[in-house]
Design a protein around this motif. Structure first.
Motif, PDB file in Angstrom:
ATOM      1  N   ALA A 270       0.805  -1.225   0.000  1.00 41.68           N
ATOM      2  CA  ALA A 270       0.000   0.000   0.000  1.00 41.68           C
ATOM      3  C   ALA A 270       0.835   1.271   0.000  1.00 41.68           C
ATOM      4  O   ALA A 270       0.351   2.325  -0.441  1.00 41.68           O
ATOM      5  CB  ALA A 270      -0.939  -0.004   1.207  1.00 41.68           C
ATOM      6  N   LEU A 271       2.068   1.216   0.489  1.00 36.98           N
ATOM      7  CA  LEU A 271       2.879   2.430   0.586  1.00 36.98           C
ATOM      8  C   LEU A 271       3.077   3.133  -0.764  1.00 36.98           C
ATOM      9  O   LEU A 271       2.914   4.357  -0.849  1.00 36.98           O
ATOM     10  CB  LEU A 271       4.232   2.114   1.221  1.00 36.98           C
ATOM     11  N   PRO A 272       3.463   2.421  -1.835  1.00 35.02           N
ATOM     12  CA  PRO A 272       3.624   3.130  -3.115  1.00 35.02           C
ATOM     13  C   PRO A 272       2.330   3.784  -3.596  1.00 35.02           C
ATOM     14  O   PRO A 272       2.357   4.883  -4.163  1.00 35.02           O
ATOM     15  CB  PRO A 272       4.083   2.016  -4.073  1.00 35.02           C
ATOM     16  N   ILE A 273       1.186   3.140  -3.373  1.00 40.21           N
ATOM     17  CA  ILE A 273      -0.095   3.697  -3.805  1.00 40.21           C
ATOM     18  C   ILE A 273      -0.428   4.935  -2.983  1.00 40.21           C
ATOM     19  O   ILE A 273      -0.851   5.970  -3.517  1.00 40.21           O
ATOM     20  CB  ILE A 273      -1.199   2.632  -3.672  1.00 40.21           C
ATOM     21  N   TYR A 274      -0.249   4.835  -1.686  1.00 39.32           N
ATOM     22  CA  TYR A 274      -0.522   5.972  -0.816  1.00 39.32           C
ATOM     23  C   TYR A 274       0.419   7.132  -1.118  1.00 39.32           C
ATOM     24  O   TYR A 274       0.008   8.302  -1.142  1.00 39.32           O
ATOM     25  CB  TYR A 274      -0.381   5.544   0.637  1.00 39.32           C
ATOM     26  N   SER A 275       1.688   6.807  -1.378  1.00 40.75           N
ATOM     27  CA  SER A 275       2.662   7.845  -1.701  1.00 40.75           C
ATOM     28  C   SER A 275       2.312   8.548  -3.008  1.00 40.75           C
ATOM     29  O   SER A 275       2.481   9.760  -3.137  1.00 40.75           O
ATOM     30  CB  SER A 275       4.066   7.225  -1.792  1.00 40.75           C
TER      31      SER A 275
END
Length: 473
Positions: A270-275
């Motif tokens: 999820a981190l790349p999407i949230y970023s």
């Protein structure tokens, strides 16, 4: 040798010799951790470089997923067999050949002609995944023999600190290395890190595990497998599961570790999407900053743990693992809640510190098992972790197409919180049951559940208060 290292007339024999042995073992372990940190840098470097190379070579995102699946699958299988390998070979030989294997397969990838690159990549994913698990289990299971039972928390903390620093350096430099010098040079650098670690292992007189330990580890193993007499021949028994039954709550602890790995898959995906939602033009900035702050929290926690164990002689114990898992999971959920960046940085710091606490507590707890069961327990734990992370990556990737990162991470880490609460209740019940039995050694009926791990080890009053029988306070 006695004349060179023995005590003088003014020097007590046992105390001075023990102090010298401790100092020597700690110096050797620091040297080993240095090599381990170098190879960990190579591991995190190739996690980025290899994924980019796979995508550039095949042009398909599915290939990256397949590469990761094969890597996790080979680690899963290695976790099932590493206990048996440690019963037959020394931990040193397994750590040595694990690094040789990883370095060799990177060389194979470098030398592979273009027509065989895809096959070489699959070989890399298998070897890197399996050898990484073999090395980690061999290292963790042999730490009590390397530095002594009373220094295992310090050693765990030191090795985790080295790995955290390597993770930051590997992730931060991977893009720069690939863009400046290309894939071949990055793979050569990666290969060199494994060679350095192999040389480090080869130079040290490391004990622990199987034939090379100099212990009687093999004898109970043979007893559990059964003798060769009779028509049926040797009898197989699930030694890894016997290891989980050797201490109260240990099976639940390993299960929690697997669920935690499932949660880790959610925030990693999820981190790349949230970023990207925060800064579509440069999404890598938030991801890099988040992991750097996380690592600072992790390293800071290791320093606190080292000083705590050195001052008190106690480890953080099973309660530390349970509470740390709750705090870590809650922090990762909060990291996706849309707080200001300054608040999110504090949350990342807390997540890293709690992650470091759980890592030391968990590893130290499994190391209280006797040598004959320790390798099997760590191997089964690695299997659960790979299974949890692998299944998590598949389910989370599908869920992120329909739900927000906060929702997906909340469900995943929420499951870890629920299991952690159950585990804490189990530990609390064991603590309440302790006074019911007779005071004294671990053989009493009332204390059988609470001190079973100590009875297995043959040291009913170790004094370090690890595991389920934490300090009464």
């Amino acid at each position: 040798m006695e004349s060179a290292d023995g005590p003088t007339a003014d020097e007590p024999d046992d105390g001075s010799r023990k102090a010298r042995d401790t100092a020597v073992s700690e110096r050797r372990f620091r040297f080993l951790v240095g090599g381990y940190a170098v190879s960990s840098y190579g591991t995190f470097l190739n996690m980025v470089a290899l994924n980019l190379f796979v995508y550039e070579t095949t042009g398909r995102a599915l290939a990256m997923g397949l590469f990761m699946a094969v890597r996790l699958g080979s680690g899963f299988v290695a976790g099932l067999v590493v206990g048996a390998l440690l019963a037959r070979f020394s931990a040193k030989s397994i750590m040595l050949w694990a690094n040789v294997g990883q370095g060799g397969v990177m060389l194979l990838l470098i030398l592979a002609p273009e027509s065989l690159v895809t096959g070489a990549l699959m070989a890399v994913s298998v070897v890197i995944g399996a050898c990484g698990t073999l090395f980690m289990v061999a290292l963790r299971s042999s730490i009590p023999e390397m530095v002594g039972e009373d220094r295992r928390a310090w050693a765990n903390s030191l090795s985790i600190t080295g790995r955290s620093l390597a993770m930051v350096a590997g992730f931060a430099s991977a893009g720069v290395v690939v863009s400046l010098v290309g894939y071949t040079a990055a793979f050569l650098l990666d290969m060199a890190t494994f060679v350095i670690c192999a040389v480090t292992v080869a130079l040290l007189p490391i004990a622990g595990g199987g034939k090379g330990s100099g212990t009687d580890a093999g004898k109970p193993e043979k007893a559990e497998q059964g003798g060769k007499g009779g028509k049926g021949g040797p009898r197989w028994r699930p030694v890894a599961f016997l290891a989980l039954a050797a201490a109260p709550g240990l099976g639940l602890m390993v299960a929690l570790r697997g669920v935690d790995a499932f949660g880790s898959a959610s925030h990693n995906a999820a981190l790349p999407i949230y970023s990207t939602s925060l800064d579509a033009s440069n999404p890598a900035v938030f991801v890099s900053a988040f992991w750097c702050v996380w690592a600072l929290g992790n390293i800071g926690a290791q320093q606190v743990i080292q000083r705590y164990t050195q001052r008190t002689g106690k480890t953080v114990g099973a309660l530390g693992f349970g509470y740390g898992t709750v705090v870590m999971s809650a922090a990762f959920i909060a990291a996706f809640a849309g707080f200001p960046l300054a608040v999110t940085a504090v949350i990342a710091l807390i997540a890293g510190a709690a992650d470091g606490l759980t890592e030391v507590a968990y590893t130290s707890h499994l190391q209280t098992l006797p040598a004959t069961l320790r390798g099997h327990a760590f191997g089964l734990s690695a299997t659960f972790e790979n299974l949890g992370f692998g299944v998590g990556m598949i389910l989370v990737a599908a869920a992120l197409d329909r739900f927000s990162p906060l929702a997906v991470v909340g469900w995943s880490h929420g499951a870890a919180i629920v299991v952690a609460v159950v585990f804490l209740l189990r530990v609390a019940a064991l603590r309440r049951a302790e006074p019911a039995g007779p005071s004294g050694r671990a053989g009493g009926a009332g204390q059988a559940g609470l001190r079973k791990e100590e009875a297995v080890e043959g040291r009913p009053d170790r004094g370090d208060r690890d595991g389920a029988e934490v300090s009464r306070g």
